[in-house]
Design a protein around this motif. Structure first.
Motif, PDB file in Angstrom:
ATOM      1  N   LEU A 268       0.825  -1.206   0.000  1.00  8.39           N
ATOM      2  CA  LEU A 268       0.000   0.000   0.000  1.00  8.39           C
ATOM      3  C   LEU A 268       0.862   1.260   0.000  1.00  8.39           C
ATOM      4  O   LEU A 268       0.447   2.309  -0.505  1.00  8.39           O
ATOM      5  N   LEU A 269       2.059   1.164   0.570  1.00 10.24           N
ATOM      6  CA  LEU A 269       2.972   2.306   0.518  1.00 10.24           C
ATOM      7  C   LEU A 269       3.436   2.541  -0.912  1.00 10.24           C
ATOM      8  O   LEU A 269       3.616   3.697  -1.328  1.00 10.24           O
ATOM      9  N   VAL A 270       3.654   1.462  -1.657  1.00  6.01           N
ATOM     10  CA  VAL A 270       4.006   1.607  -3.070  1.00  6.01           C
ATOM     11  C   VAL A 270       2.832   2.201  -3.844  1.00  6.01           C
ATOM     12  O   VAL A 270       3.002   3.032  -4.734  1.00  6.01           O
ATOM     13  N   THR A 271       1.623   1.789  -3.492  1.00  7.87           N
ATOM     14  CA  THR A 271       0.430   2.361  -4.112  1.00  7.87           C
ATOM     15  C   THR A 271       0.313   3.852  -3.802  1.00  7.87           C
ATOM     16  O   THR A 271      -0.021   4.658  -4.679  1.00  7.87           O
ATOM     17  N   ALA A 272       0.594   4.232  -2.555  1.00  3.50           N
ATOM     18  CA  ALA A 272       0.572   5.651  -2.182  1.00  3.50           C
ATOM     19  C   ALA A 272       1.604   6.433  -2.989  1.00  3.50           C
ATOM     20  O   ALA A 272       1.351   7.571  -3.423  1.00  3.50           O
ATOM     21  N   PHE A 273       2.765   5.825  -3.199  1.00  6.76           N
ATOM     22  CA  PHE A 273       3.776   6.454  -4.031  1.00  6.76           C
ATOM     23  C   PHE A 273       3.268   6.645  -5.458  1.00  6.76           C
ATOM     24  O   PHE A 273       3.450   7.712  -6.073  1.00  6.76           O
ATOM     25  N   GLY A 274       2.628   5.618  -6.024  1.00  2.00           N
ATOM     26  CA  GLY A 274       2.078   5.739  -7.368  1.00  2.00           C
ATOM     27  C   GLY A 274       1.056   6.853  -7.469  1.00  2.00           C
ATOM     28  O   GLY A 274       1.038   7.620  -8.435  1.00  2.00           O
ATOM     29  N   ALA A 275       0.204   6.968  -6.455  1.00  2.00           N
ATOM     30  CA  ALA A 275      -0.791   8.044  -6.445  1.00  2.00           C
ATOM     31  C   ALA A 275      -0.116   9.411  -6.375  1.00  2.00           C
ATOM     32  O   ALA A 275      -0.538  10.364  -7.033  1.00  2.00           O
ATOM     33  N   SER A 276       0.957   9.510  -5.587  1.00  2.00           N
ATOM     34  CA  SER A 276       1.648  10.798  -5.469  1.00  2.00           C
ATOM     35  C   SER A 276       2.290  11.192  -6.791  1.00  2.00           C
ATOM     36  O   SER A 276       2.370  12.379  -7.122  1.00  2.00           O
ATOM     37  N   GLN A 277       2.740  10.202  -7.568  1.00  2.00           N
ATOM     38  CA  GLN A 277       3.320  10.517  -8.864  1.00  2.00           C
ATOM     39  C   GLN A 277       2.279  11.082  -9.819  1.00  2.00           C
ATOM     40  O   GLN A 277       2.556  12.026 -10.560  1.00  2.00           O
ATOM     41  N   ILE A 278       1.093  10.492  -9.810  1.00  2.00           N
ATOM     42  CA  ILE A 278       0.035  11.002 -10.688  1.00  2.00           C
ATOM     43  C   ILE A 278      -0.303  12.439 -10.313  1.00  2.00           C
ATOM     44  O   ILE A 278      -0.339  13.342 -11.163  1.00  2.00           O
ATOM     45  N   VAL A 279      -0.548  12.673  -9.032  1.00  2.00           N
ATOM     46  CA  VAL A 279      -0.905  14.020  -8.578  1.00  2.00           C
ATOM     47  C   VAL A 279       0.245  14.995  -8.839  1.00  2.00           C
ATOM     48  O   VAL A 279       0.039  16.105  -9.347  1.00  2.00           O
ATOM     49  N   GLY A 280       1.484  14.568  -8.508  1.00  3.21           N
ATOM     50  CA  GLY A 280       2.629  15.441  -8.690  1.00  3.21           C
ATOM     51  C   GLY A 280       2.831  15.846 -10.131  1.00  3.21           C
ATOM     52  O   GLY A 280       3.065  17.014 -10.434  1.00  3.21           O
ATOM     53  N   ARG A 281       2.730  14.900 -11.039  1.00  5.84           N
ATOM     54  CA  ARG A 281       2.987  15.198 -12.446  1.00  5.84           C
ATOM     55  C   ARG A 281       1.891  16.067 -13.051  1.00  5.84           C
ATOM     56  O   ARG A 281       2.183  17.031 -13.763  1.00  5.84           O
ATOM     57  N   LEU A 282       0.636  15.727 -12.790  1.00 10.28           N
ATOM     58  CA  LEU A 282      -0.448  16.516 -13.370  1.00 10.28           C
ATOM     59  C   LEU A 282      -0.505  17.906 -12.756  1.00 10.28           C
ATOM     60  O   LEU A 282      -0.687  18.904 -13.456  1.00 10.28           O
ATOM     61  N   ALA A 283      -0.325  17.980 -11.437  1.00  9.91           N
ATOM     62  CA  ALA A 283      -0.344  19.292 -10.779  1.00  9.91           C
ATOM     63  C   ALA A 283       0.814  20.154 -11.249  1.00  9.91           C
ATOM     64  O   ALA A 283       0.653  21.350 -11.543  1.00  9.91           O
ATOM     65  N   MET A 284       2.008  19.569 -11.338  1.00 10.92           N
ATOM     66  CA  MET A 284       3.167  20.318 -11.818  1.00 10.92           C
ATOM     67  C   MET A 284       2.928  20.816 -13.239  1.00 10.92           C
ATOM     68  O   MET A 284       3.208  21.967 -13.578  1.00 10.92           O
ATOM     69  N   GLY A 285       2.411  19.930 -14.098  1.00  9.84           N
ATOM     70  CA  GLY A 285       2.158  20.322 -15.478  1.00  9.84           C
ATOM     71  C   GLY A 285       1.180  21.468 -15.593  1.00  9.84           C
ATOM     72  O   GLY A 285       1.398  22.423 -16.361  1.00  9.84           O
ATOM     73  N   LEU A 286       0.087  21.410 -14.843  1.00 12.97           N
ATOM     74  CA  LEU A 286      -0.893  22.492 -14.874  1.00 12.97           C
ATOM     75  C   LEU A 286      -0.304  23.796 -14.345  1.00 12.97           C
ATOM     76  O   LEU A 286      -0.522  24.876 -14.908  1.00 12.97           O
ATOM     77  N   ASN A 336       9.699  14.361 -12.865  1.00 13.03           N
ATOM     78  CA  ASN A 336       9.700  13.716 -14.171  1.00 13.03           C
ATOM     79  C   ASN A 336       8.979  14.530 -15.226  1.00 13.03           C
ATOM     80  O   ASN A 336       9.210  14.349 -16.426  1.00 13.03           O
ATOM     81  N   ASP A 337       8.102  15.416 -14.826  1.00  9.97           N
ATOM     82  CA  ASP A 337       7.476  16.381 -15.716  1.00  9.97           C
ATOM     83  C   ASP A 337       8.337  17.639 -15.803  1.00  9.97           C
ATOM     84  O   ASP A 337       8.550  18.213 -16.866  1.00  9.97           O
ATOM     85  N   LEU A 338       8.874  18.063 -14.669  1.00 14.16           N
ATOM     86  CA  LEU A 338       9.608  19.318 -14.577  1.00 14.16           C
ATOM     87  C   LEU A 338      10.890  19.313 -15.405  1.00 14.16           C
ATOM     88  O   LEU A 338      11.199  20.292 -16.090  1.00 14.16           O
ATOM     89  N   LEU A 339      11.668  18.230 -15.355  1.00 18.07           N
ATOM     90  CA  LEU A 339      12.967  18.221 -16.022  1.00 18.07           C
ATOM     91  C   LEU A 339      12.845  18.378 -17.536  1.00 18.07           C
ATOM     92  O   LEU A 339      13.548  19.216 -18.119  1.00 18.07           O
ATOM     93  N   PRO A 340      11.988  17.604 -18.237  1.00 21.36           N
ATOM     94  CA  PRO A 340      11.871  17.859 -19.685  1.00 21.36           C
ATOM     95  C   PRO A 340      11.311  19.239 -19.992  1.00 21.36           C
ATOM     96  O   PRO A 340      11.699  19.864 -20.983  1.00 21.36           O
ATOM     97  N   PHE A 341      10.389  19.739 -19.143  1.00 24.40           N
ATOM     98  CA  PHE A 341       9.842  21.077 -19.346  1.00 24.40           C
ATOM     99  C   PHE A 341      10.950  22.119 -19.268  1.00 24.40           C
ATOM    100  O   PHE A 341      11.075  22.999 -20.132  1.00 24.40           O
ATOM    101  N   LEU A 342      11.768  22.066 -18.219  1.00 22.64           N
ATOM    102  CA  LEU A 342      12.823  23.053 -18.038  1.00 22.64           C
ATOM    103  C   LEU A 342      13.924  22.902 -19.079  1.00 22.64           C
ATOM    104  O   LEU A 342      14.529  23.900 -19.504  1.00 22.64           O
TER     105      LEU A 342
END
Length: 414
Positions: A268-286, A336-342
């Motif tokens: 479940l900790l790995v699942t929490a990590f996966g969820a944080s990646q989705i939120v982190g990437r989409l939020a960062m992109g927006l 992972n979103d930020l580095l290609p953007f920058l």
């Protein structure tokens, strides 16, 4: 001047297939194993008598293969994306099959991790980021966020599935499942989606119709980028983020079991990590499409630093640990979103593959350092207090470095 496309009035209509291909290629790339690797640690330590530090050090040494990433990025700049994608995906599948047949020789594990690192360039934003940046200008941040969220989705979906397979059939069958996913799902889907899409440099105007006119291959050469101080500050910042976050990611399941969780609860900790990646990437992109990227990056890094400090506190149950892991690894998803953007924003697309590859190499050396640090300090102390403390400090320093990325040439605010 080299050109890789012509105008399209709707970025998403012209680029959705590239986004979908990137989601799948990234989601079933070497990052998939990296994110799920902690699930394999208990079985491998039991089978071979390796310690967590042995596995971590072997993985860190194997990541020396990251030195080849800039050269593969240069190859993608010159030959186009498709041959690099195919070669890297086949190498990845062969590497995972090698893991499934491991004996007790640690050097073979090191060699396989080296092959894993070599496959990164052809399954990541080194190739996909350039295709996306060429097709998206106004919505580049969120486009990259959606594309890189493929790895987050695969982590979220596969962590309980793979944990269940390992619990019932053993870790070797878990690797076999990953091989099947790469060869039977990922590679055919990516090739189908990229069919008919311009994936190689175009040298004459009017040869492509799905890329924005603003993306003429202007910008710095790779040598010019390396002479820019921002290149090194950005590289150090992402290396520190990787040191902190990937070190924990590769120890998530053992970390959970040390806190009294069973393997499937620890998943479940790995699942929490996966969820944080989705939120982190989409939020960062927006957010980076609307606000200064350096401020958003610094804010994400500061949140993750505080959460790492929170993981040092005793007494958290499954829900509390999952929430802290979510926040601590939020920056890993966003990076992972930020580095290609920058990379595209600061240095342009002229030598995107090589420049991004060099920055990714710095990130991967941070990854190797973090993996070794978490494993060896655990062996030395019997707990994760020291590595968690170092990770919190690394993320705080990364936040300060992101703040120094003030503007690009020409005075455009970043």
């Amino acid at each position: 001047m080299e050109r890789i496309a012509a105008a399209h009035p709707n970025e998403w209509r012209g680029g959705w297939r590239v986004i979908a291909a990137a989601m799948i290629g990234n989601g079933f790339g070497p990052g998939m194993y990296q994110n799920l690797s902690s699930l394999f640690v208990p079985g491998m330590t039991a089978a071979f008598g390796w310690t967590r530090g042995d596995i971590a050090t072997a993985a860190g040494i194997g990541l020396i293969g990251a030195l080849g990433v800039p050269a593969i990025g240069r190859l993608a700049d010159r030959l186009g994306a498709r041959p690099v994608i195919v070669g890297a995906t086949l190498l990845l599948a062969a590497t995972l099959a090698g893991f499934a047949t491991l004996g007790g020789a640690l050097w073979i594990y090191q060699l396989l991790v080296l092959c894993l690192a070599l496959s990164v360039a052809g399954t990541s934003a080194v190739v996909y980021g350039r295709l996306i940046a060429a097709r998206f200008v106004t919505h580049r941040g969120i486009a990259l966020g959606v594309a890189t969220s493929g790895l987050s989705l695969s982590t979220l979906v596969l962590s309980p599935l793979v944990a269940g397979v390992i619990a019932r059939h053993g870790w070797r069958v878990g690797f076999a499942v990953l091989v099947a996913l790469v060869l039977a799902v990922a590679l055919p889907a990516v090739l189908l989606l990229l069919r008919g899409v311009v994936v190689a440099p175009v040298h004459r105007a009017g040869e492509a119709e799905d890329i924005a006119p603003e993306t003429l291959l202007a910008g710095m050469s790779a040598r010019e980028a390396r002479r820019d101080a921002r290149f090194w500050r950005l590289g150090l910042a992402v290396a520190l983020v990787s040191l902190a976050s990937v070190g924990l990611i590769t120890q998530l399941a053992p970390f959970g079991t040390d806190r009294g969780l069973g393997l499937e609860q620890a998943a479940l900790l790995v699942t929490a990590f996966g969820a944080s990646q989705i939120v982190g990437r989409l939020a960062m992109g927006l957010l980076v499409d609307r606000f200064p990227a350096r401020l958003i990056a610094a804010g994400f890094a500061a949140i993750s630093a505080a959460a790492f400090a929170g993981l040092l506190l005793p007494g958290s149950g499954v829900a509390g640990l999952a929430a802290l892991v979510f926040a601590a690894l939020l920056m890993n998803g966003a990076e992972n979103d930020l580095l290609p953007f920058l990379t595209a924003r600061l240095f342009g697309l002229r030598a995107y593959g090589e420049t991004y590859g060099a920055l990714l190499t710095m990130s991967l050396f941070g990854t190797a350092s973090g993996i070794v640090m978490f494993g060896r300090l655990y062996d030395a102390t019997g707990n994760y207090a020291w590595p968690l403390s170092i990770a919190a400090g690394a993320l705080a320093l990364a936040a300060l470095l992101f703040l120094t990325l003030t503007e690009r040439r020409g005075g455009e605010a970043l």
